[in-house]
Every structure is written in C-alpha cells, then in structure tokens.
Design a protein around this motif. Structure first.
Motif, PDB file in Angstrom:
ATOM      1  N   PRO A  96       0.829  -1.219   0.000  1.00  0.00           N
ATOM      2  CA  PRO A  96       0.000   0.000   0.000  1.00  0.00           C
ATOM      3  C   PRO A  96       0.855   1.258   0.000  1.00  0.00           C
ATOM      4  O   PRO A  96       1.857   1.351   0.707  1.00  0.00           O
ATOM      5  N   ILE A  97       0.461   2.213  -0.811  1.00  0.00           N
ATOM      6  CA  ILE A  97       1.198   3.466  -0.917  1.00  0.00           C
ATOM      7  C   ILE A  97       0.245   4.611  -0.603  1.00  0.00           C
ATOM      8  O   ILE A  97      -0.856   4.689  -1.152  1.00  0.00           O
ATOM      9  N   HIS A  98       0.665   5.466   0.271  1.00  0.00           N
ATOM     10  CA  HIS A  98      -0.183   6.588   0.676  1.00  0.00           C
ATOM     11  C   HIS A  98       0.286   7.864  -0.013  1.00  0.00           C
ATOM     12  O   HIS A  98       1.467   8.178  -0.027  1.00  0.00           O
ATOM     13  N   TYR A  99      -0.669   8.564  -0.596  1.00  0.00           N
ATOM     14  CA  TYR A  99      -0.351   9.797  -1.311  1.00  0.00           C
ATOM     15  C   TYR A  99      -0.978  10.975  -0.589  1.00  0.00           C
ATOM     16  O   TYR A  99      -2.032  10.865   0.042  1.00  0.00           O
ATOM     17  N   ALA A 120      11.604  17.427  -2.682  1.00  0.00           N
ATOM     18  CA  ALA A 120      12.531  17.693  -1.581  1.00  0.00           C
ATOM     19  C   ALA A 120      12.881  16.416  -0.824  1.00  0.00           C
ATOM     20  O   ALA A 120      13.986  16.268  -0.298  1.00  0.00           O
ATOM     21  N   ARG A 121      11.960  15.484  -0.784  1.00  0.00           N
ATOM     22  CA  ARG A 121      12.228  14.213  -0.102  1.00  0.00           C
ATOM     23  C   ARG A 121      12.500  13.067  -1.092  1.00  0.00           C
ATOM     24  O   ARG A 121      12.474  11.894  -0.723  1.00  0.00           O
ATOM     25  N   ASN A 122      12.758  13.475  -2.373  1.00  0.00           N
ATOM     26  CA  ASN A 122      13.077  12.505  -3.431  1.00  0.00           C
ATOM     27  C   ASN A 122      11.993  11.443  -3.606  1.00  0.00           C
ATOM     28  O   ASN A 122      12.273  10.291  -3.959  1.00  0.00           O
ATOM     29  N   ASP A 123      10.761  11.853  -3.377  1.00  0.00           N
ATOM     30  CA  ASP A 123       9.618  10.949  -3.569  1.00  0.00           C
ATOM     31  C   ASP A 123       9.109  11.147  -5.003  1.00  0.00           C
ATOM     32  O   ASP A 123       8.121  11.853  -5.230  1.00  0.00           O
ATOM     33  N   PHE A 124       9.802  10.522  -5.948  1.00  0.00           N
ATOM     34  CA  PHE A 124       9.485  10.754  -7.360  1.00  0.00           C
ATOM     35  C   PHE A 124       8.161  10.095  -7.772  1.00  0.00           C
ATOM     36  O   PHE A 124       7.519  10.540  -8.715  1.00  0.00           O
ATOM     37  N   ARG A 125       7.777   9.052  -7.065  1.00  0.00           N
ATOM     38  CA  ARG A 125       6.491   8.421  -7.372  1.00  0.00           C
ATOM     39  C   ARG A 125       5.341   9.387  -7.121  1.00  0.00           C
ATOM     40  O   ARG A 125       4.444   9.538  -7.949  1.00  0.00           O
ATOM     41  N   THR A 126       5.385  10.033  -5.977  1.00  0.00           N
ATOM     42  CA  THR A 126       4.357  11.031  -5.675  1.00  0.00           C
ATOM     43  C   THR A 126       4.477  12.233  -6.615  1.00  0.00           C
ATOM     44  O   THR A 126       3.470  12.779  -7.075  1.00  0.00           O
ATOM     45  N   ALA A 127       5.716  12.643  -6.902  1.00  0.00           N
ATOM     46  CA  ALA A 127       5.935  13.793  -7.777  1.00  0.00           C
ATOM     47  C   ALA A 127       5.345  13.542  -9.162  1.00  0.00           C
ATOM     48  O   ALA A 127       4.721  14.428  -9.763  1.00  0.00           O
ATOM     49  N   ILE A 128       5.529  12.327  -9.683  1.00  0.00           N
ATOM     50  CA  ILE A 128       4.981  11.990 -11.003  1.00  0.00           C
ATOM     51  C   ILE A 128       3.458  11.994 -10.973  1.00  0.00           C
ATOM     52  O   ILE A 128       2.807  12.457 -11.911  1.00  0.00           O
ATOM     53  N   THR A 173       0.877  10.043 -20.520  1.00  0.00           N
ATOM     54  CA  THR A 173      -0.056   9.156 -19.818  1.00  0.00           C
ATOM     55  C   THR A 173       0.508   7.757 -19.659  1.00  0.00           C
ATOM     56  O   THR A 173       0.354   7.129 -18.602  1.00  0.00           O
ATOM     57  N   ASN A 174       1.163   7.246 -20.692  1.00  0.00           N
ATOM     58  CA  ASN A 174       1.752   5.909 -20.606  1.00  0.00           C
ATOM     59  C   ASN A 174       2.809   5.835 -19.516  1.00  0.00           C
ATOM     60  O   ASN A 174       2.890   4.840 -18.780  1.00  0.00           O
ATOM     61  N   HIS A 175       3.622   6.880 -19.383  1.00  0.00           N
ATOM     62  CA  HIS A 175       4.622   6.910 -18.309  1.00  0.00           C
ATOM     63  C   HIS A 175       3.938   6.872 -16.941  1.00  0.00           C
ATOM     64  O   HIS A 175       4.371   6.154 -16.025  1.00  0.00           O
ATOM     65  N   PHE A 176       2.894   7.646 -16.812  1.00  0.00           N
ATOM     66  CA  PHE A 176       2.168   7.683 -15.534  1.00  0.00           C
ATOM     67  C   PHE A 176       1.574   6.316 -15.202  1.00  0.00           C
ATOM     68  O   PHE A 176       1.683   5.833 -14.055  1.00  0.00           O
ATOM     69  N   LEU A 177       0.948   5.669 -16.192  1.00  0.00           N
ATOM     70  CA  LEU A 177       0.326   4.370 -15.962  1.00  0.00           C
ATOM     71  C   LEU A 177       1.358   3.299 -15.617  1.00  0.00           C
ATOM     72  O   LEU A 177       1.095   2.409 -14.802  1.00  0.00           O
ATOM     73  N   GLN A 178       2.522   3.382 -16.248  1.00  0.00           N
ATOM     74  CA  GLN A 178       3.568   2.402 -15.966  1.00  0.00           C
ATOM     75  C   GLN A 178       4.050   2.507 -14.517  1.00  0.00           C
ATOM     76  O   GLN A 178       4.348   1.499 -13.881  1.00  0.00           O
ATOM     77  N   VAL A 179       4.112   3.722 -14.016  1.00  0.00           N
ATOM     78  CA  VAL A 179       4.535   3.915 -12.626  1.00  0.00           C
ATOM     79  C   VAL A 179       3.388   3.616 -11.664  1.00  0.00           C
ATOM     80  O   VAL A 179       3.574   2.960 -10.637  1.00  0.00           O
ATOM     81  N   ARG A 180       2.201   4.078 -12.023  1.00  0.00           N
ATOM     82  CA  ARG A 180       1.034   3.951 -11.117  1.00  0.00           C
ATOM     83  C   ARG A 180       0.547   2.518 -11.012  1.00  0.00           C
ATOM     84  O   ARG A 180       0.249   2.036  -9.912  1.00  0.00           O
ATOM     85  N   ALA A 186       9.864   4.749 -10.278  1.00  0.00           N
ATOM     86  CA  ALA A 186       9.814   6.204 -10.455  1.00  0.00           C
ATOM     87  C   ALA A 186      11.196   6.767 -10.144  1.00  0.00           C
ATOM     88  O   ALA A 186      11.728   6.562  -9.057  1.00  0.00           O
ATOM     89  N   THR A 187      11.760   7.459 -11.115  1.00  0.00           N
ATOM     90  CA  THR A 187      13.097   8.035 -10.943  1.00  0.00           C
ATOM     91  C   THR A 187      13.082   9.521 -11.277  1.00  0.00           C
ATOM     92  O   THR A 187      12.118  10.036 -11.869  1.00  0.00           O
ATOM     93  N   GLY A 188      14.170  10.165 -10.935  1.00  0.00           N
ATOM     94  CA  GLY A 188      14.305  11.578 -11.267  1.00  0.00           C
ATOM     95  C   GLY A 188      14.359  11.786 -12.761  1.00  0.00           C
ATOM     96  O   GLY A 188      13.824  12.769 -13.294  1.00  0.00           O
ATOM     97  N   GLU A 189      15.016  10.852 -13.467  1.00  0.00           N
ATOM     98  CA  GLU A 189      15.103  10.950 -14.930  1.00  0.00           C
ATOM     99  C   GLU A 189      13.720  10.848 -15.571  1.00  0.00           C
ATOM    100  O   GLU A 189      13.394  11.593 -16.504  1.00  0.00           O
ATOM    101  N   LEU A 190      12.893   9.926 -15.055  1.00  0.00           N
ATOM    102  CA  LEU A 190      11.548   9.783 -15.602  1.00  0.00           C
ATOM    103  C   LEU A 190      10.713  11.021 -15.298  1.00  0.00           C
ATOM    104  O   LEU A 190       9.938  11.478 -16.154  1.00  0.00           O
ATOM    105  N   PHE A 191      10.871  11.557 -14.127  1.00  0.00           N
ATOM    106  CA  PHE A 191      10.142  12.783 -13.790  1.00  0.00           C
ATOM    107  C   PHE A 191      10.507  13.912 -14.750  1.00  0.00           C
ATOM    108  O   PHE A 191       9.631  14.639 -15.229  1.00  0.00           O
ATOM    109  N   GLU A 192      11.814  14.068 -15.024  1.00  0.00           N
ATOM    110  CA  GLU A 192      12.249  15.121 -15.934  1.00  0.00           C
ATOM    111  C   GLU A 192      11.703  14.884 -17.345  1.00  0.00           C
ATOM    112  O   GLU A 192      11.354  15.834 -18.057  1.00  0.00           O
TER     113      GLU A 192
END
Length: 209
Positions: A96-99, A120-128, A173-180, A186-192
């Motif tokens: 379970p992941i809490h957002y 700031a907390r390197n939470d790229f999953r939430t950032a995406i 959208t495909n990037h989001f679905l792949q992570v979600r 989820a990485t910094g590179e993917l976020f960028e």
C-alpha cells in the motif's frame, strides 16, 4: 388346374456384386454428410492452394496458413486492447502506498507546493502523480478534455483532438500508468522526461492560439 412355375431365381453372387458396386449404393445418396462450416472452409482453402501445389502439400499449407492466421488475429486483438486499456496489462503493487493528493483531486490543490515537497524528499512516485494531475487540470481548464471522476486516464487521450497535444499526452499518460499500475520504478530521470512532455503540451497549446 394350371400350376405356375416360379421363374424368379435369387443369385446371391450377383447380388453381392451389385452391393459392392458404389454405383448401386442408392442409400448413400440419402445420407447427409457429417461436415461443419470449419471443414467446408478448410476444403475450400485447400482447393485454392491446390492450384499452386499438389494435394498433399496444399493440405499442409492450408493447415499452417490457418494457424498463422488465427495467431495473428489473436495478437491484433490483444494489441488493440492494450492500446485502448494499457492498465489492464499492468500489475498493481501489493504494497500500500499513501499519497498526499488523491487521484481524483484536481481542484483546490496547490500543485507547485506539492511538487516541491515531494521532490525535496526525493519521492518521485508522488511527484509523477502530482505532475499528472496538474497536467490533467491544465487540459481540463483549456477545455481540451472533459474531466470526470470516473474516467480512466486513457480516455482523455482519445478526447484530445489537437494533433500538437495528442502525441506528447499519450507518452505522458503511458509513463504515468507504468509507474502507477506497473512495476516501473519512479526516478528523477523519468520525472524530468514527463516534465518535458508537460512543457510540450503547454507549448503546443500556445502554438494553436
């Protein structure tokens, strides 16, 4: 009194001969052949290939042709479903992941603040996830999509009529679905990368004005 002589003679040898001759097997003409549509199609296709090959080779070619044909049809159906609903093929993580931001919340959210906190907390999953919601909010505000709480992310792709926006939003959208829904990290590179696609969407919108 006149006695009639029975002139009918039963010749068993001749009867057996006639029974063995298929030309006199009249009952067979009354039998309905036990054949289905598949066999009819197979025979028709085999006769077609027999124009180019001998009978034995034609049957073999027909057999493999049908296998390849049905495998291709199944592949195309699966591919079409994947294009329409890619999330069906992605495994959701059991952990379970809490957002901080609910997926349906695109109004009343300070996206820039939420993004800053997540990065700031390197939470790229939430950032995406926040970046996706921010982009959906942008498209809804511009009336490119009709946002509804019950809609799947892929539905918005098909709502977009703009050629400039459709391709980058599909990738986004495909990037989001792949992570979600998938197992993609989820990485910094993917976020960028997604941030760059968001900028393309905004630029594409400006180019159309």
């Amino acid at each position: 009194m006149v006695h009639l002589t029975d002139t009918l003679i039963y010749d068993s040898a001749k009867i057996a001969k006639y029974q063995a001759d298929k030309r006199f097997d009249y009952n067979s003409q009354l039998d309905i052949p036990d054949i289905n549509l598949w066999e009819i199609f197979f025979r028709w296709l085999s006769r077609f290939f027999s124009r180019f090959f001998d009978t034995e080779v034609a049957d073999t070619v027909t057999y493999w042709f049908l296998i390849i044909f049905f495998v291709t049809v199944v592949f195309l159906v699966v591919f079409f479903i994947y294009k329409k609903r890619p999330e069906l093929f992605m495994k959701e993580k059991k952990k379970p992941i809490h957002y901080e931001v609910e997926e349906e919340s695109i109004y009343g959210v300070d996206f820039e603040k939420e993004l800053k906190n997540a990065l700031a907390r390197n939470d790229f999953r939430t950032a995406i996830r926040i970046l996706y919601l921010q982009t959906v909010r942008f498209l809804a505000d511009q009336q490119y999509i009709d946002w509804q709480i019950y809609k799947a992310p892929t539905e918005y792709i098909y709502e977009l009529k703009s050629v400039n926006l459709k391709a980058p939003f599909r990738q986004f959208t495909n990037h989001f679905l792949q992570v979600r829904y998938g197992n993609f990290k989820a990485t910094g590179e993917l976020f960028e990368t997604m941030k760059g696609l968001q900028e393309k969407l905004r630029k594409g919108d400006a180019d159309e004005e």
